[in-house]
Write a protein that holds these residues in place. Structure first.
Motif, PDB file in Angstrom:
ATOM      1  N   GLU A 103       0.849  -1.191   0.000  1.00 42.91           N
ATOM      2  CA  GLU A 103       0.000   0.000   0.000  1.00 42.91           C
ATOM      3  C   GLU A 103       0.882   1.238   0.000  1.00 42.91           C
ATOM      4  O   GLU A 103       2.061   1.178   0.344  1.00 42.91           O
ATOM      5  CB  GLU A 103      -0.945   0.059   1.212  1.00 42.91           C
ATOM      6  N   GLU A 104       0.258   2.359  -0.410  1.00 42.77           N
ATOM      7  CA  GLU A 104       0.946   3.640  -0.348  1.00 42.77           C
ATOM      8  C   GLU A 104       0.260   4.491   0.718  1.00 42.77           C
ATOM      9  O   GLU A 104      -0.965   4.519   0.818  1.00 42.77           O
ATOM     10  CB  GLU A 104       0.891   4.370  -1.698  1.00 42.77           C
ATOM     11  N   VAL A 105       1.068   5.191   1.486  1.00 40.40           N
ATOM     12  CA  VAL A 105       0.578   6.094   2.525  1.00 40.40           C
ATOM     13  C   VAL A 105       0.480   7.505   1.953  1.00 40.40           C
ATOM     14  O   VAL A 105       1.437   7.979   1.344  1.00 40.40           O
ATOM     15  CB  VAL A 105       1.576   6.122   3.705  1.00 40.40           C
TER      16      VAL A 105
ATOM     17  N   VAL B 223       6.096   4.934   1.637  1.00 39.13           N
ATOM     18  CA  VAL B 223       6.000   6.295   2.166  1.00 39.13           C
ATOM     19  C   VAL B 223       6.693   7.250   1.194  1.00 39.13           C
ATOM     20  O   VAL B 223       7.799   6.967   0.741  1.00 39.13           O
ATOM     21  CB  VAL B 223       6.668   6.381   3.559  1.00 39.13           C
ATOM     22  N   ASN B 224       6.022   8.357   0.854  1.00 36.57           N
ATOM     23  CA  ASN B 224       6.610   9.341  -0.056  1.00 36.57           C
ATOM     24  C   ASN B 224       7.632  10.209   0.655  1.00 36.57           C
ATOM     25  O   ASN B 224       7.388  10.683   1.766  1.00 36.57           O
ATOM     26  CB  ASN B 224       5.516  10.259  -0.606  1.00 36.57           C
ATOM     27  N   LEU B 225       8.772  10.438   0.005  1.00 42.34           N
ATOM     28  CA  LEU B 225       9.757  11.380   0.530  1.00 42.34           C
ATOM     29  C   LEU B 225       9.928  12.510  -0.478  1.00 42.34           C
ATOM     30  O   LEU B 225      10.177  12.256  -1.660  1.00 42.34           O
ATOM     31  CB  LEU B 225      11.121  10.703   0.724  1.00 42.34           C
TER      32      LEU B 225
ATOM     33  N   LEU C 143      10.370   3.300   0.406  1.00 40.00           N
ATOM     34  CA  LEU C 143      10.404   4.761   0.311  1.00 40.00           C
ATOM     35  C   LEU C 143      10.275   5.165  -1.150  1.00 40.00           C
ATOM     36  O   LEU C 143      10.943   4.603  -2.010  1.00 40.00           O
ATOM     37  CB  LEU C 143      11.723   5.278   0.901  1.00 40.00           C
ATOM     38  N   GLU C 144       9.369   6.114  -1.416  1.00 34.75           N
ATOM     39  CA  GLU C 144       9.180   6.594  -2.787  1.00 34.75           C
ATOM     40  C   GLU C 144       9.884   7.929  -2.955  1.00 34.75           C
ATOM     41  O   GLU C 144       9.591   8.877  -2.244  1.00 34.75           O
ATOM     42  CB  GLU C 144       7.683   6.753  -3.106  1.00 34.75           C
ATOM     43  N   VAL C 145      10.816   7.965  -3.898  1.00 35.30           N
ATOM     44  CA  VAL C 145      11.476   9.227  -4.232  1.00 35.30           C
ATOM     45  C   VAL C 145      11.211   9.507  -5.711  1.00 35.30           C
ATOM     46  O   VAL C 145      10.867   8.598  -6.466  1.00 35.30           O
ATOM     47  CB  VAL C 145      13.002   9.193  -3.968  1.00 35.30           C
TER      48      VAL C 145
ATOM     49  N   LEU D 264      11.007   4.437  -7.462  1.00 39.99           N
ATOM     50  CA  LEU D 264      11.165   5.727  -8.159  1.00 39.99           C
ATOM     51  C   LEU D 264       9.800   6.161  -8.691  1.00 39.99           C
ATOM     52  O   LEU D 264       9.287   5.617  -9.669  1.00 39.99           O
ATOM     53  CB  LEU D 264      12.199   5.587  -9.274  1.00 39.99           C
ATOM     54  N   ASP D 265       9.216   7.153  -7.992  1.00 40.33           N
ATOM     55  CA  ASP D 265       7.840   7.608  -8.223  1.00 40.33           C
ATOM     56  C   ASP D 265       7.731   8.530  -9.434  1.00 40.33           C
ATOM     57  O   ASP D 265       8.720   9.134  -9.839  1.00 40.33           O
ATOM     58  CB  ASP D 265       7.412   8.390  -6.961  1.00 40.33           C
ATOM     59  N   ASP D 266       6.534   8.643  -9.988  1.00 37.51           N
ATOM     60  CA  ASP D 266       6.243   9.575 -11.098  1.00 37.51           C
ATOM     61  C   ASP D 266       7.195   9.373 -12.262  1.00 37.51           C
ATOM     62  O   ASP D 266       7.543  10.328 -12.964  1.00 37.51           O
ATOM     63  CB  ASP D 266       6.343  11.057 -10.630  1.00 37.51           C
TER      64      ASP D 266
ATOM     65  N   LEU E 227      10.167   0.809 -10.307  1.00 36.46           N
ATOM     66  CA  LEU E 227       9.794   2.011 -11.050  1.00 36.46           C
ATOM     67  C   LEU E 227       8.283   2.168 -10.922  1.00 36.46           C
ATOM     68  O   LEU E 227       7.545   1.183 -11.005  1.00 36.46           O
ATOM     69  CB  LEU E 227      10.138   1.872 -12.539  1.00 36.46           C
ATOM     70  N   LYS E 228       7.838   3.399 -10.717  1.00 32.25           N
ATOM     71  CA  LYS E 228       6.406   3.643 -10.619  1.00 32.25           C
ATOM     72  C   LYS E 228       5.976   4.525 -11.784  1.00 32.25           C
ATOM     73  O   LYS E 228       6.399   5.682 -11.882  1.00 32.25           O
ATOM     74  CB  LYS E 228       6.099   4.317  -9.274  1.00 32.25           C
ATOM     75  N   ILE E 229       5.166   3.968 -12.674  1.00 37.40           N
ATOM     76  CA  ILE E 229       4.723   4.690 -13.874  1.00 37.40           C
ATOM     77  C   ILE E 229       3.730   5.774 -13.477  1.00 37.40           C
ATOM     78  O   ILE E 229       2.731   5.502 -12.808  1.00 37.40           O
ATOM     79  CB  ILE E 229       4.043   3.726 -14.870  1.00 37.40           C
TER      80      ILE E 229
HETATM   81 CA    CA Z   1       3.855   8.343  -4.505  1.00 35.63          CA
END
Ligand code: CA
Ligand code: C2E
Ligand code: CA
Ligand code: CA
Length: 277
Positions: A57-59, A116-118, A148-150, A177-179, A198-200
């Motif tokens: 899950e994403e917070v 968790v987004n950073l 951790l999402e950067v 790696l977000d976005d 990798l997050k599309i």
């Molecule tokens: Ca995110």
């Protein structure tokens, strides 16, 4: 022309005053919000496209403002970032997320990672590794359950970033790696990052079925991830059509309104109970 210029200038000045005022108020409000515990966490599940199973899950942080109601992070994160308040808000999010995840694990929910987004400023802060270590230690959460999402913006200082990422990895956490695809970083830099996922970005997912361009970018990102032997997840999945396309392209995981919007902890637990068993 002169009068016009003067008016425009006056207008500009009052606009500036307004913006400065607004920023000042938001900053003070944010500071108070942190002290009064007005932030809360929402959770959005992620699913494995092969098994259809809940896999993480994403917070996402929310601000429960006393008069304005629930405020989206896009509305306050810019000010938080500019004023540096993001460092303390981010630390609160990190700690709270670890405690909540530990609670889910203790309740018997599957042991899958929580992301968790950073933000960039938070990531580059000298205490980030200490913050993550402290949150894990105090919550007794297994590091493998924290991701951790950067964003690509971290490639702005590639040597420093690789160093920080390696120290975070040494703690046992994962990095996503977000976005991905929206930044302007070179693939050369991206391939240097020690990341696991990798997050599309959802802007590409939104355009599935609307033209070949986004679909081409998506399949390129998926192939890149497979080539790098890391996982790939698509966010912002809202329709069956988008899901089918991603499945056909061998995307590993998905997340989006198609399953559910982000939920508060009690609703999230109810939701998970309907998905498990
Ligand atoms: Ca995110
Ligand atoms: P993000 O990391 O790209 O998060 C995904 C955003 O898309 C979230 O918006 C989520 O609610 C939304 N979303 C999820 N599924 C769908 C969908 O199917 N369709 C559409 N249209 N949207 C979907 P949210 O929660 O408003 O967060 C916005 C951004 O704020 C996040 O973008 C992230 O950059 C930032 N953010 C949120 N929480 C935190 C946090 O705790 N720390 C930091 N540093 N940034 C955060
Ligand atoms: Ca993930
Ligand atoms: Ca994203």
């Amino acid at each position: 022309a002169k009068a016009d210029g003067g008016d425009a200038n006056k207008l500009f000045q009052s606009e500036m005053r307004f913006l400065l005022h607004e920023k000042f108020y938001v900053e003070n409000d944010l500071r108070r919000a942190l002290e009064r515990g007005e932030f809360s966490l929402y959770f959005q599940p992620q699913f494995d496209l092969k098994t259809n199973q809940y896999c993480g899950e994403e917070v996402l942080v929310r601000w429960n403002h006393p008069t304005e109601g629930l405020i989206s992070p896009v509305k306050f994160l810019t000010v938080a970032e500019e004023t540096g308040l993001i460092v303390s808000i981010g630390e609160w999010v990190l700690r709270e997320a670890c405690y909540q995840k530990k609670k889910l694990v203790n309740m018997g929910f599957p042991q899958v990672p929580m992301s968790v987004n950073l933000s960039l400023r938070q990531f580059l802060h000298r205490d980030i590794v200490k913050q993550v270590e402290g949150a894990l230690h105090d919550s007794c959460l297994a590091p493998r359950l924290l991701e951790l999402e950067v964003t690509e913006s971290v490639t702005i200082d590639i040597d420093r970033t690789v160093n920080i990422l390696n120290r975070l990895l040494a703690l046992g956490v994962k990095i996503s790696l977000d976005d991905f695809g929206t930044g302007y970083s070179s693939l050369q830099y991206v391939s240097q990052l020690p990341i696991q996922e990798l997050k599309i970005d959802q802007s590409f997912v939104r355009n599935i079925g609307q033209g070949k361009q986004s679909e081409g970018i998506i399949s390129m990102i998926i192939n890149l991830a497979h080539y790098l032997e890391i996982s790939v997840i698509a966010e912002g999945v809202e329709t069956e059509q988008q899901l089918m396309f991603l499945q056909k392209q061998n995307c590993n995981k998905v997340q989006g309104y198609y399953y559910t919007k982000p939920l508060c902890m009690s609703d999230y637990q109810k939701y998970l109970r309907t998905k498990i068993i």
